[in-house]
Design an enzyme around this catalytic site. Structure first.
Site, PDB file in Angstrom:
ATOM      1  CE  LYS A  32      92.638  47.036  48.121  1.00  0.00           C
ATOM      2  NZ  LYS A  32      91.715  47.029  46.969  1.00  0.00           N
ATOM      3  CB  THR A  33      86.712  47.396  48.086  1.00  0.00           C
ATOM      4  OG1 THR A  33      87.780  46.626  47.537  1.00  0.00           O
ATOM      5  CG2 THR A  33      85.695  47.673  46.996  1.00  0.00           C
ATOM      6  CG  ASP A 224      91.784  49.468  44.259  1.00  0.00           C
ATOM      7  OD1 ASP A 224      92.432  49.495  45.322  1.00  0.00           O
ATOM      8  OD2 ASP A 224      90.965  48.563  43.992  1.00  0.00           O
ATOM      9  CD  GLU A 225      94.796  45.995  44.814  1.00  0.00           C
ATOM     10  OE1 GLU A 225      95.872  46.133  45.429  1.00  0.00           O
ATOM     11  OE2 GLU A 225      93.931  45.188  45.175  1.00  0.00           O
ATOM     12  CD  GLN A 255      97.534  42.669  50.236  1.00  0.00           C
ATOM     13  OE1 GLN A 255      96.852  41.904  49.554  1.00  0.00           O
ATOM     14  NE2 GLN A 255      97.006  43.519  51.090  1.00  0.00           N
ATOM     15  NE  ARG A 614      95.060  37.077  49.879  1.00  0.00           N
ATOM     16  CZ  ARG A 614      94.673  38.335  50.041  1.00  0.00           C
ATOM     17  NH1 ARG A 614      93.530  38.746  49.546  1.00  0.00           N
ATOM     18  NH2 ARG A 614      95.409  39.185  50.723  1.00  0.00           N
TER      19      ARG A 614
END
Length: 762
Positions: A32-33, A224-225, A255, A614
């Site tokens: 994503k980043t 973002d997010e 998430q 994670r």
């Protein structure tokens, strides 16, 4: 466009679609980043002016890393012209630029949670309310929720439903507290974190020219997010993007785990309603985890009804199945997991940084802390006391805050008598009463006793005047001197350096406090040196950065080798080779507080999904057959989430099987209830013998029994990891005897003598 060659087809499509409303659904570990970074770089390469780009993140650390990566691609330092940062940091700068519109000083203070609670505590006391009924943390949560939903104190008081809720909870005075709190913050020239969003909405609502300016400045908006945005954030973004509608939101509904902070999953689920002509891109390839971990996580999250459909997959190796471990008690859980980490580390030559223990609530850390300490394994709990929350740091920062904004009431109260200058509690209370009576700031009163008469003796008034003169001398230099030069002058002239450097009673804790101040000043020096001559490197600018730091940003021990321990909420966005997800029991995870509605349960399931994803290589899940709750041993049931995992991707392991001839239990076996019942009466030994501990050191050392009898306070000792130290305190007796030892390089450590392996140097 060679710089795009490293992207997969889905990532590249999302990067190359520049105009119009775009939603990028990014599964866990899907890069994503990377997509956000390359998208912004591509926009600049296509001729879009960086000054017209607004990029909003949830941590300053993420924004900084993205800026560096973009600069590496486009060159020329153009990335510095992008408006990029957290919601709070970006909007705090907009508010400072337009502070006069709202009646705030340009250098308004940003109150952190402790400042807000301190102010609320005083207000509750002044209103003669019961602080057990009106707990500051509870009241602050109520006020925060109101602000995040853009409910003003006046609107709060006029809302019959809200007032009825408060009345039913026997807290009918929250409205009055909220009104008083808002007035006191305004009078002090201060905003809390929620105000940074609330007041930005007020600014854009009440001043159309300001809204129009930023709508045309920010022609391209990236968020973002997006699944973590609340109503206030959603409304700001929607207003700013209303003219051009070049908006790109990136996130993962699977998430979304922060509803308790006001995050609204509907913001991402309803994006299609706000922008009917939107395009959606799905990033479904996971680059982080093994197939077993990805498929196990998918099998659980698929049970949620409220979600955007996607198929997360990976080309990585199959990897090991997720291991399920059942222990007898929560204390045994701590021992078993600690032993497993030790064994895996030794067997594969790993570092402590490769391991993370994740839990649902902070209180679960105790059993793991005890077990890790006994094995001399270093760990760090995240979400605890950060560097900037230490007393001595907050004291000096309060002087900095007062220098920037002399009206800051909380900063004034914190340092008016530190270092001691003979201004007692009664004098301060008189100042607060006068401030409320005259509707003036404490600073105004201290600077004009003739205009604001109050019952203070001449000596106290003289000391207050002297203090005000000192602060004013700092204040006039706030935008003239460099940050480091002024900060050092304040630390010295205020008396803080002298107070902490005093030879009287200078023990290890005093040394550490002085060193912390040194570290803060070193940080300001680095900040000053990082700025070019044409950049703002004043103390005001440094304080803006400090006020907006998150836990992820201000970690001072990030490079040290330790096992990470944190709540699952804190772990979002992180990754670890080996993850231990502990306490998977009904009413603990999922939480008993989250079983009232389907939406609550689905958020708990999303939290489980975040925890499992994670992990890169292995994921171990543990649960206890019994757990102490308020001092009573209660039976626990395995979490429903364990049974929701596809059985093809899990294996059961008996932690009490003899390791030398043992085997992992398959998915159809397990520890019988008879074994558990019997084991509760006869607790088995830990899986690793104490003998193997001695293999860690090659230096001759005293055994636990010898240390318990021969070690004295004041002795100099040598520890294999921490080096030379001095014993400053002994606690307990027999096999539970502990020593508190000060190590110059590590600070104070508490070691259980039977495991400490110390060499006495005296």
């Amino acid at each position: 466009m060679e710089y795009l060659d490293g992207l997969n087809s889905s990532q590249r499509e999302a990067v190359e679609q520049i105009d119009g409303p775009i939603m990028v659904i990014a599964g866990a570990g899907s890069g994503k980043t990377r997509v956000l970074t390359y998208r912004i770089a591509h926009m600049i390469k296509q001729g879009i002016d960086p000054f017209n780009i607004l990029a909003l993140t949830f941590t300053n650390k993420a924004a900084k890393e993205m800026t560096e990566r973009i600069n590496a691609i486009v060159g020329g330092g153009e990335a510095r012209n992008i408006t990029m940062g957290t919601f709070h940091s970006v909007f705090s700068r907009i508010l400072r630029f337009n502070s006069d519109r709202l009646g705030y000083p340009q250098n308004f203070t940003i109150y952190d949670t402790s400042d807000s609670k301190s102010l609320l505590k005083d207000i509750i006391k002044e209103l003669n309310l019961d602080d057990k009924t009106y707990k500051p943390s509870m009241v602050l949560g109520r006020i925060s929720a109101a602000k995040n939903n853009l409910i003003s104190p006046e609107a709060y008081a006029q809302n019959k439903e809200i007032m009825e809720e408060d009345k039913m909870s026997r807290r009918p005075e929250i409205s009055r507290i909220y009104m008083t709190y808002a007035n006191r913050c305004y009078k002090a020239g201060a905003m809390d974190f929620d105000d940074l969003l609330y007041q930005t909405n007020v600014l854009l609502r009440d001043f159309p020219d300001v809204l129009q300016y930023y709508q045309h400045k920010f022609k391209y908006v990236l968020v973002d997010e997006y699944q973590d945005t609340n109503y206030a954030q959603y409304l700001i973004v929607k207003k700013l993007a209303a003219v051009y509608e070049n908006i790109c939101v990136v996130g993962d509904d699977a998430q979304s785990i922060y509803s308790f902070r006001g995050a609204n999953i509907q913001n991402i689920l309803n994006f299609k309603n706000d922008y009917p002509d939107f395009r959606v891109f799905k990033l479904e390839q996971n680059y982080r985890s093994t197939k077993s971990i990805v498929e196990a996580a998918n099998s659980v999250i698929s049970k949620n009804k409220d979600q955007i459909q996607k198929n997360v997959w990976t080309a990585n190796d199959e990897g090991k199945p997720i291991t399920i471990i059942k222990t007898l008690t929560d204390n045994e859980e701590g021992k078993v997991i600690s032993n497993k980490i030790y064994d895996l580390k030794q067997a594969e030559g790993l570092t402590y940084n490769d391991f993370a223990i994740l839990y649902r609530t902070n209180r679960q850390s105790r059993a793991f802390e005890e077990a890790l300490r006994k094995l001399n394994m270093p760990y760090k709990i995240y979400g605890g006391l950060s560097f900037y929350q230490r007393k001595e740091i907050k004291d000096l920062l309060a002087y900095f805050r007062l220098t920037a904004n002399p009206r800051d009431e909380e900063a004034f109260k914190r340092v008016i008598n530190y270092p001691k200058r003979g201004i007692g509690k009664t004098s301060l209370e008189n100042l607060i009463i006068a401030s409320n009576t005259y509707q003036a700031s404490i600073w105004d009163i201290v600077n004009d006793f003739n205009r604001y008469p109050l019952s203070l003796n001449a000596t106290t008034k003289a000391k207050l005047t002297e203090f005000a003169t000192m602060i004013e001398s700092f204040h006039v230099q706030i935008d003239k001197m460099k940050a480091y030069d002024l900060s050092y002058e304040i630390a010295k002239s205020s008396g803080i350096l002298k107070d902490l450097h005093s030879e009287k009673d200078k023990g290890p804790e005093e040394v550490e406090r002085y060193q912390n101040i040194e570290e803060l000043l070193n940080g300001i020096k680095a900040f000053t040196n990082s700025k070019s001559d044409d950049e703002n490197n004043t103390l005001s600018e440094f304080m803006i950065d400090v006020a907006l730091l998150t836990d992820a940003d201000n970690d001072k021990d990030g490079e040290k080798n330790h096992i990470t321990m944190m709540t699952i909420h804190s772990s979002k966005g992180l990754e670890f080779p080996h993850v231990y997800l502990v306490g998977l029991e009904e009413n603990l995870f999922p939480s008993q507080m989250a079983l009232n509605t389907r939406s609550e349960l689905e958020e708990e399931r999303r939290l489980f999904y975040v925890a499992v994803t994670r992990a890169e290589k292995t994921c171990t899940i543990s649960h206890a057959a019994s757990r102490f709750v308020f001092g009573s041993l209660t039976t626990s049931e395995p979490s429903r989430f364990i049974s929701e995992i596809n059985k093809d991707y899990i294996q059961y392991e008996n932690p009490y099987q003899n390791r030398t001839g043992g085997r992992s239990l398959n998915s159809n076996s397990g520890i019988s209830e008879r074994t558990i019942s019997h084991g509760l009466n006869r607790m088995p030994e830990p899986t690793r013998s104490l003998r193997s501990l001695s293999d860690v050191t090659s230096r001759p050392s005293k055994s636990g029994g010898e240390l318990e009898t021969s070690l004295k306070v004041g002795y100099n000792v040598l520890h294999e990891k921490f080096g030379k130290g001095k014993v400053i305190r002994l606690e307990g007796a027999g096999s539970e005897k502990k020593a508190v030892i000060f190590f110059p390089q590590e600070g104070s450590k508490t070691l259980l003598l039977k495991f400490a392996k110390l060499e006495i140097l005296d």
